[in-house]
Design a protein around this motif. Structure first.
Motif, PDB file in Angstrom:
ATOM      1  N   HIS A 273      21.884  -3.300  19.428  1.00 56.56           N
ATOM      2  CA  HIS A 273      21.117  -4.033  20.426  1.00 56.56           C
ATOM      3  C   HIS A 273      20.041  -3.144  21.025  1.00 56.56           C
ATOM      4  O   HIS A 273      20.289  -1.969  21.329  1.00 56.56           O
ATOM      5  CB  HIS A 273      22.037  -4.505  21.548  1.00 56.56           C
ATOM      6  N   LEU A 274      18.874  -3.707  21.188  1.00 59.52           N
ATOM      7  CA  LEU A 274      17.790  -2.941  21.810  1.00 59.52           C
ATOM      8  C   LEU A 274      18.103  -2.632  23.263  1.00 59.52           C
ATOM      9  O   LEU A 274      17.600  -1.682  23.839  1.00 59.52           O
ATOM     10  CB  LEU A 274      16.476  -3.738  21.703  1.00 59.52           C
ATOM     11  N   ALA A 275      18.970  -3.470  23.842  1.00 61.80           N
ATOM     12  CA  ALA A 275      19.265  -3.293  25.266  1.00 61.80           C
ATOM     13  C   ALA A 275      19.881  -1.926  25.549  1.00 61.80           C
ATOM     14  O   ALA A 275      19.615  -1.334  26.590  1.00 61.80           O
ATOM     15  CB  ALA A 275      20.209  -4.393  25.744  1.00 61.80           C
ATOM     16  N   TYR A 276      20.675  -1.393  24.583  1.00 62.50           N
ATOM     17  CA  TYR A 276      21.332  -0.107  24.856  1.00 62.50           C
ATOM     18  C   TYR A 276      20.326   1.019  25.093  1.00 62.50           C
ATOM     19  O   TYR A 276      20.329   1.634  26.166  1.00 62.50           O
ATOM     20  CB  TYR A 276      22.304   0.252  23.713  1.00 62.50           C
ATOM     21  N   PRO A 277      19.488   1.301  24.113  1.00 65.54           N
ATOM     22  CA  PRO A 277      18.511   2.378  24.396  1.00 65.54           C
ATOM     23  C   PRO A 277      17.597   2.050  25.566  1.00 65.54           C
ATOM     24  O   PRO A 277      17.259   2.935  26.355  1.00 65.54           O
ATOM     25  CB  PRO A 277      17.720   2.503  23.086  1.00 65.54           C
ATOM     26  N   ALA A 278      17.224   0.792  25.710  1.00 66.24           N
ATOM     27  CA  ALA A 278      16.299   0.435  26.792  1.00 66.24           C
ATOM     28  C   ALA A 278      16.940   0.694  28.152  1.00 66.24           C
ATOM     29  O   ALA A 278      16.324   1.290  29.043  1.00 66.24           O
ATOM     30  CB  ALA A 278      15.887  -1.034  26.669  1.00 66.24           C
ATOM     31  N   VAL A 279      18.203   0.282  28.296  1.00 63.81           N
ATOM     32  CA  VAL A 279      18.875   0.491  29.577  1.00 63.81           C
ATOM     33  C   VAL A 279      19.097   1.977  29.811  1.00 63.81           C
ATOM     34  O   VAL A 279      18.888   2.488  30.916  1.00 63.81           O
ATOM     35  CB  VAL A 279      20.216  -0.274  29.604  1.00 63.81           C
ATOM     36  N   LEU A 280      19.499   2.683  28.736  1.00 63.38           N
ATOM     37  CA  LEU A 280      19.692   4.120  28.886  1.00 63.38           C
ATOM     38  C   LEU A 280      18.391   4.790  29.330  1.00 63.38           C
ATOM     39  O   LEU A 280      18.386   5.630  30.248  1.00 63.38           O
ATOM     40  CB  LEU A 280      20.166   4.724  27.561  1.00 63.38           C
TER      41      LEU A 280
ATOM     42  N   ALA B 228      15.926   3.417  30.962  1.00 58.19           N
ATOM     43  CA  ALA B 228      15.626   3.049  32.346  1.00 58.19           C
ATOM     44  C   ALA B 228      16.441   3.888  33.316  1.00 58.19           C
ATOM     45  O   ALA B 228      15.918   4.405  34.322  1.00 58.19           O
ATOM     46  CB  ALA B 228      15.912   1.569  32.564  1.00 58.19           C
ATOM     47  N   LEU B 229      17.726   4.065  32.994  1.00 58.14           N
ATOM     48  CA  LEU B 229      18.581   4.833  33.899  1.00 58.14           C
ATOM     49  C   LEU B 229      18.165   6.303  33.925  1.00 58.14           C
ATOM     50  O   LEU B 229      18.089   6.918  34.992  1.00 58.14           O
ATOM     51  CB  LEU B 229      20.048   4.689  33.476  1.00 58.14           C
ATOM     52  N   LEU B 230      17.892   6.849  32.736  1.00 61.40           N
ATOM     53  CA  LEU B 230      17.435   8.240  32.693  1.00 61.40           C
ATOM     54  C   LEU B 230      16.171   8.423  33.523  1.00 61.40           C
ATOM     55  O   LEU B 230      16.023   9.394  34.267  1.00 61.40           O
ATOM     56  CB  LEU B 230      17.143   8.649  31.245  1.00 61.40           C
TER      57      LEU B 230
ATOM     58  N   SER C 165      15.236   6.696  36.044  1.00 59.94           N
ATOM     59  CA  SER C 165      15.534   6.629  37.476  1.00 59.94           C
ATOM     60  C   SER C 165      16.165   7.925  37.958  1.00 59.94           C
ATOM     61  O   SER C 165      15.873   8.406  39.048  1.00 59.94           O
ATOM     62  CB  SER C 165      16.447   5.452  37.765  1.00 59.94           C
ATOM     63  N   VAL C 166      17.042   8.483  37.115  1.00 60.43           N
ATOM     64  CA  VAL C 166      17.657   9.759  37.494  1.00 60.43           C
ATOM     65  C   VAL C 166      16.579  10.824  37.651  1.00 60.43           C
ATOM     66  O   VAL C 166      16.550  11.579  38.637  1.00 60.43           O
ATOM     67  CB  VAL C 166      18.711  10.167  36.439  1.00 60.43           C
TER      68      VAL C 166
ATOM     69  N   LEU D 272      12.491   8.074  24.590  1.00 66.70           N
ATOM     70  CA  LEU D 272      13.586   7.283  24.020  1.00 66.70           C
ATOM     71  C   LEU D 272      13.147   5.838  23.853  1.00 66.70           C
ATOM     72  O   LEU D 272      13.382   5.216  22.811  1.00 66.70           O
ATOM     73  CB  LEU D 272      14.799   7.380  24.954  1.00 66.70           C
TER      74      LEU D 272
ATOM     75  N   ALA E  54      12.889   3.841  20.315  1.00 69.39           N
ATOM     76  CA  ALA E  54      13.675   2.632  20.126  1.00 69.39           C
ATOM     77  C   ALA E  54      12.782   1.457  19.731  1.00 69.39           C
ATOM     78  O   ALA E  54      13.091   0.724  18.779  1.00 69.39           O
ATOM     79  CB  ALA E  54      14.445   2.313  21.401  1.00 69.39           C
TER      80      ALA E  54
END
Lengths: 185, 320, 128, 667
Positions: free
Chosen positions: C2-9, C11-13, C15-16, C43, C47
């Protein structure tokens, strides 16, 4: 996407997905520790873990060349430079009480808001999008070399000029301080 | 299932090689240096020719108390030897020994992988130097980091020259493409690569960061016992990796008479010869000063490497 | 995948890294956090490149370029930070407030020269 | 070379010389003298050639248009006729003499290079004015002369007098030039062209719509440039410049330009009787007033300056009665002898170390020390006083004849009243002119007393030779010009008869003799008082024992020693005896400057004070008040500028997150 209907759902992940999520969690955790720890050198070392994790994610996304570049440049050089900088600015062993500035709260608020917004938007947009990683690798050296030197030659050369400028700039910056304070070397 | 088994077997073989070859190099160094310098000490342990000297050393290291300085950053101090050693193990996976897949894992960008992972080893020195809470260690760590950063560039450039010549980054691919006239063609690159590799390993004459008469033992001053032994092991593993890489890149790897069946022997022989050269250089040349080290990298090796690239490019265009 | 996995990762990175940039006091740590943010972007680029199977591989090429630019940035940035540290004995971002606007009746260093009473001492210390 | 090419070269050569002089003057001082003298001398020779070729033939016209200039075209036009070539020869002669003379007179001057370059530029501008056939181009030369005169009069800018004088010369002439410019535009608008030929054609056909207005506006400029009442006040003060500059300005260039312009545009002025009448009145007032003032001056150069004003009045008078031939005739002959007078006066000043007549009259042997100056000055003064064989007699007689002609009503378009006025004023002035000429000569060269200081040795040959060169036309021009076989002047000009008539000759010469005798008598009567030592005249001793070596030093100390620029307390002055109670006002130019100061300067100063008050106090208050609110806001906003980068970025990113959310929700 014609494969949209064919791909498995979120509740039945493939092996690659499981590995990706695990590595992703580790990466994220390392990143969080890196930006919150009060020990400066530890922060840099956790950054190594986070960057290495990202390299592994690249591998999982079949972008092999970029993964090795990531290792070579980030882990091998950038972090070493950062450690250099930390050590030259007398990073202490143990906790630094003033590692964080006064606007932690505001920073946290902004970061959480940004994270919430981005995650919401991204999930909303790409909920059902599927990457096919089983086919031919997308980032083999051959492929990367071909597109880089066939379609992206001009930006590539421009970047080499930029690097040269950065090199000269760094040298100039370093020389100036040694000339101003000759006793300090 | 057989795939997984094969992978495990390959990795096991690599591990065995990793555990054996550095020790062999270490033993050889003892003996060769002893002969060259006319030293009698290492000739006694175990009777014949002092064959058990290495075993005695190992026992000695194992017996010693594992001391961590009071002010040190404990975790990093303890982690540093592993960080220094592991990259060489990883690199060993990608080095081919013989034709027909006699390699731990054929990696597409093998050369790149090797160089990238070797670059990580510097972190071990830095971590060790900083975590020891000792000014000699810190200086040594900084010096070795600076040295590694400087010599990484000529090494990469020399390797790039070979990659250009072969048209691939895969290490088996490079050996496959080898022809005898490559050795004179890439001679400058070979010398640059080998010299820069020596400097990366902080072998004499490039051992200023760990020079005992200058700063005790650099980043490893505070280390004793097994952890120190690991650093030493990393150094010898580094010699193996460097010699193996030089063999693969510049000396044709398994190429030689009866290479179909005896290819692995050729590789090992060439590697051993190079390892001998490494030891030989150690006892031959005096140590370079810190500023001489840096100047040597930037004013001699890099221009030479660039010359080699230009030469390679010209010849490549001419013969294609 | 799923594209959502790298995309969410990513986004979170991101933000960190954002938190690090905003909250860290040491300039070098700020630079590190910037690297994190750049990695998150990389990333994402990779992706999406893999997802779209772009024939030009614009995503990967751009990632390489970003990495190169990041390397240049960290080189220059560290040189500047070291210079600042040598001049002032500190690399704390929130003490580099020379551009602060002091009130018209504020007697505190009208040129915005120093960053507190301890600055000269620290400078002397650094010079020693 | 064609006539046109030659004529173009005439103004071009001094111009190039000026450019070269300005460029090379500092780096190569050795070139300054050749660059000053040679182009001007060559231009003089070429002007003579042009004059000979043009002769009394029909006027030559040539024109080229550089670029279109809108509704009224401006041409680089050339117009050569008898008037132009004659005056050009005069200009060339005087300029060459002045340049030669300057090489010696200013040989110690550190700014000689720029000085000579400016003189060359001045000459070039005058040539341009003389030769041009286009009013706009003429204006260019006219203004260049104004600028050059400003710089040249202020040559000794270290002295307060020179600075004030240069400023005054510039401002007063500009005061005339503004209406003049308007007049030129009005004229061109009426005639539809800037070409003088076209304007004259329009004027003779009566196509000028407002001849009186145009004429009066032009007259203002002419009065400024040619120093006619009431704008003449700059000229006596302009004596603060070096003597050769005075010679150049007075004899041939600047002041002559005004007269020449009126002569060229005479049909325009003739179109309006009022203009002619005004011109006549101005000329009359100028003549008499300046002659009286000249009789009372103590500074030898100021005497000459007032005499110039008076002689220009003669020319203006001739123009007022519509006879431009007489005006130009007098212009030329006056140019020669006035240049001679100034240059000789320069020699005298140089020898005496002062320019005060009172001081000179107490030097015993000044005449013997500079015999060349004495003789040539005597000749020139005789010409000024219109004694028969000299050129001044003939030219002044032509003016008188023209006035008499008009008085008897024979001149077309000129009221006989104007003729009578001019005639009477001219005759009266003749007496006074003879008087002050005699006074000048007696005081300067017939002094009695201690020997003059011997500081300078002999005068340089370049100076004395120039004097004798100029003495030739002073002696002979008048007679030669009127003999048809030698130089048929009337044929060159309009063709009017110029030869003296019996009545006016007897009248003029008789009056001159009366003036001379009266002055001589007064001088003899004051003989006893001449014994008074110099100490009775000066108010303070000169600071140094050494006499002034340069004119600049003489200027600097003049006011301090004699108390006043214009007059000295000399009881032996024959002018004092002749003028009686009039002497004091006459010596100060009838207090015209004080009157101007009261009438114009003071109101202007008061008005500027008022404006300053309004700006500083009133407007500024509003501005300050308007600034209050922004300042308050600024103080508030300033608080957010903490200098902490992270705070800035936090706010920035918070803002962008909010924007992103808004966009996402909105979409």
């Amino acid at each position: 996407m014609n494969v949209a209907a064919a791909h498995p759902g979120f509740l039945s992940p493939t092996g690659v997905e499981i590995v990706f999520v695990l590595v992703g969690v580790a990466t994220l955790a390392a990143a969080v520790v890196s930006v919150t720890t009060k020990q400066l050198v530890h922060a840099a070392l956790w950054l190594v873990v986070a960057l290495g994790g990202v390299a592994v994610e690249y591998l999982l996304l079949t972008a092999e060349f970029i993964a090795w570049v990531q290792v070579l440049i980030y882990v091998g050089s950038v972090v070493v430079l950062v450690l250099f900088g930390l050590m030259l600015t007398k990073a202490p062993i143990g906790r630094s009480p003033d590692a964080d500035s006064g606007n932690r709260i505001a920073a946290l608020a902004v970061a959480v808001a940004a994270a919430g917004t981005l995650v919401w938007v991204v999930v909303d947009a790409f909920r059902s999008t599927w990457i096919d990683v089983d086919g031919a690798p997308q980032g083999s050296t051959k492929v990367t070399g071909e597109i880089l030197f066939r379609h992206w030659v001009l930006p590539f050369e421009a970047l080499s000029v930029l690097l040269l400028a950065a090199l000269v700039g760094a040298i100039v910056l370093s020389r100036k301080q040694s000339r101003q304070q000759p006793g300090e070397r | 299932m057989s795939d997984a088994l094969e992978v495990i077997l390959r990795l096991l073989a690599v591990l065995v090689a990793f555990l054996v070859l550095p020790l062999v190099v270490g033993q050889t160094e003892h003996k060769v240096m002893a002969h060259m310098q006319g030293r009698l000490g290492p000739m006694y342990a175990g009777g014949f020719h002092g064959w058990a000297q290495l075993v005695a050393d190992g026992v000695k290291f194992a017996q010693k108390e594992d001391v961590v300085p009071a002010d040190a950053d404990r975790k990093i101090f303890q982690l540093a030897p592993a960080v220094a050693l592991l990259p060489y193990l990883l690199v060993l996976i990608a080095i081919p020994i013989g034709p027909g897949g006699l390699v731990g894992q054929d990696i597409d960008a093998g050369l790149f992988f090797v160089l990238a992972v070797m670059g990580v080893g510097v972190l071990g020195s830095l971590m060790a130097g900083w975590a020891s809470a000792n000014k000699f260690s810190l200086l040594g760590g900084l010096r070795s980091a600076a040295q590694l950063m400087s010599y990484e560039l000529p090494m990469l450039l020399a390797a790039a020259s070979v990659a250009m010549a072969a048209g691939t980054l895969s290490l088996p691919g490079i050996v496959d493409a080898y022809a005898w006239w490559w050795t004179p063609w890439q001679l400058i690159g070979a010398v640059v690569f080998f010299t820069a590799g020596l400097a990366e390993l902080q072998r004499p004459p490039f051992d200023m960061p760990v020079a005992d008469s200058e700063i005790i033992f650099g980043a490893y001053t505070e280390y004793t016992g097994m952890r120190f032994a690991l650093f030493l092991l990393a150094e010898y593993a580094g010699i193996v990796v460097l010699c193996g890489l030089t063999t693969v890149l510049f000396l044709g790897g398994w190429h030689g008479p009866w290479s179909d069946s005896l290819g692995w022997l050729w590789t090992l022989l060439k590697t051993a010869a190079l390892a001998f050269v490494v030891i030989w250089l150690r006892v031959t040349y005096p140590r370079l000063r810190e500023d001489q080290l840096q100047r040597f990298a930037w004013t001699v090796l890099i221009p030479l490497a660039l010359t080699q690239i230009a030469l390679t490019g010209v010849v490549k265009v001419v013969i294609s | 995948m799923h594209l959502a996995y790298p995309a969410v990762l990513a986004a979170l990175l991101f933000s960190v890294g954002l938190y690090g940039v905003l909250a860290r006091r040491n300039a070098i740590l700020v630079l590190m956090s910037v690297e994190l943010m750049l990695n998150a972007v990389n990333l994402n680029l990779v992706a999406f490149d893999v997802w779209l199977r772009d024939t030009l591989h614009a995503g990967q090429a751009l990632t390489l370029f970003v990495i190169v630019v990041a390397a240049a940035e960290i080189g220059i940035g560290l040189a500047i930070v070291l210079l600042v540290y040598r001049n002032r004995g500190s690399s704390d971002v929130d003490r580099l407030t020379d551009l602060a606007e002091h009130g018209p009746h504020d007697p505190h260093d009208p040129q915005g020269e120093g960053d507190g009473p301890s600055a000269p001492e620290e400078k002397a210390e650094a010079a020693a | 070379m064609t006539l046109t090419t030659l004529a173009v070269l005439v103004p071009l050569l001094p111009f190039l010389g000026a450019v070269g002089g300005l460029l090379l003057g500092r780096t190569a001082p050795g070139f300054a003298r050749p660059l000053a003298v040679l182009p001007t001398a060559t231009a003089f020779v070429l002007a003579v050639v042009v004059a000979v070729r043009q002769g009394s033939g029909p006027a030559t016209d040539a024109a080229t248009r550089l670029t279109p200039t809108g509704s009224v075209p401006v041409d680089l036009a050339l117009h050569l006729d008898g008037f132009a070539v004659l005056i050009a020869v005069l200009v060339g002669l005087v300029a060459t003499c002045v340049q030669l003379y300057s090489t010696a007179y200013l040989r110690h001057d550190p700014r000689y290079a720029s000085y000579s370059a400016l003189v060359s530029l001045f000459t070039a501008a005058m040539f341009l004015v003389v030769y041009t056939g286009d009013l706009m181009v003429l204006l260019v030369g006219w203004e260049i002369m104004g600028i050059c005169s400003y710089f040249l009069v202020g040559h000794y800018w270290e002295t307060e007098v020179a600075r004030a004088a240069s400023l005054k010369a510039f401002l007063v002439t500009k005061l005339g030039d503004v209406p003049f410019l308007i007049g030129v535009f009005a004229l061109a608008a009426d005639a539809g062209t800037f070409r003088i030929n076209g304007i004259l054609t329009a004027a003779t056909h009566g196509e000028i719509a407002h001849p009186t207005v145009v004429g009066l506006l032009l007259l203002a400029g002419v009065a400024g440039k040619s120093a006619q009442f009431p704008l003449h006040t700059w000229l006596p003060d302009a004596m603060a410049g070096p003597t050769p500059v005075s010679a150049l300005i007075h004899a041939a260039t600047m002041v002559a330009a005004g007269i020449y312009l009126v002569a060229r545009l005479l049909p325009v002025f003739e179109a309006s009787t009022v203009t002619l009448a005004v011109l006549g009145v101005l000329a009359a007032v100028t003549m008499i007033g300046s002659a009286l003032a000249a009789l009372a001056q103590d500074d030898i150069k100021r005497v000459l300056a007032y005499s110039t004003i008076g002689q220009l009045g003669y020319m203006a008078a001739a123009l007022a009665v519509g006879d431009r031939s007489a005006a130009v005739f007098h212009l030329v002959s006056h140019g020669a002898f006035k240049a001679l007078l100034f240059l000789a006066a320069g020699v005298v000043i140089h020898a005496a170390g002062t320019n005060s007549l009172a001081a000179m009259s107490r030097m015993g042997d000044l005449g013997k020390r500079v015999p060349d100056a004495m003789w040539t000055m005597g000749i020139a003064l005789a010409a000024l006083a219109a004694i028969p064989p000299f050129s001044g007699f003939f030219s002044k007689e032509s003016v008188l004849r023209a006035a008499e002609h008009a008085a008897s009503g024979h001149a077309e378009g000129v009221p006989s009243a104007v003729g009578w006025l001019v005639l009477v004023a001219a005759l009266l002035t003749a007496v006074l002119t003879a008087g002050y000429a005699t006074r000048l000569f007696l005081l300067a060269f017939r002094g009695r007393g201690a020997t003059a200081p011997e500081a300078h040795g002999r005068e340089p040959a370049a100076m004395t030779v120039v004097l004798w060169v100029l003495a030739v036309p002073t002696l002979a021009f008048g007679a030669v010009a009127l003999v048809p076989s030698l130089l048929d002047l009337p044929a060159w000009l309009d063709g009017n008869a110029l030869a003296p008539t019996l009545v006016t000759s007897i009248l003029g010469v008789g009056l001159a003799v009366v003036g001379i005798l009266a002055t001589y008598g007064a001088w003899q009567a004051a003989a006893t008082r001449r014994g008074a030592p110099l100490g009775a005249v000066v108010t303070a001793e000169a600071a140094e024992e050494e006499p002034a070596l340069t004119e600049a030093a003489a200027l600097q100390t003049h006011e301090q020693v004699y108390g006043d620029v214009a007059a000295a307390q000399d009881p032996a002055d024959p002018g004092r005896l002749l003028l009686g109670p009039l002497f004091e006002p006459a010596s100060h130019g009838f207090r015209l400057d004080a009157l101007y100061a009261k009438l114009f300067v003071r109101p202007v100063l008061a008005a500027s004070g008022l404006v300053r008050f309004l700006d500083r106090e009133v407007v500024e208050t509003y501005v300050r008040g308007a600034g209050g609110l922004p300042r308050l806001l600024g103080a508030l906003v300033r608080r957010t500028q903490t200098g902490n980068v992270q705070t800035y970025i936090s706010v920035l990113l918070a803002g962008s997150v909010i924007l992103a959310v808004l966009v996402a929700v909105g979409a």
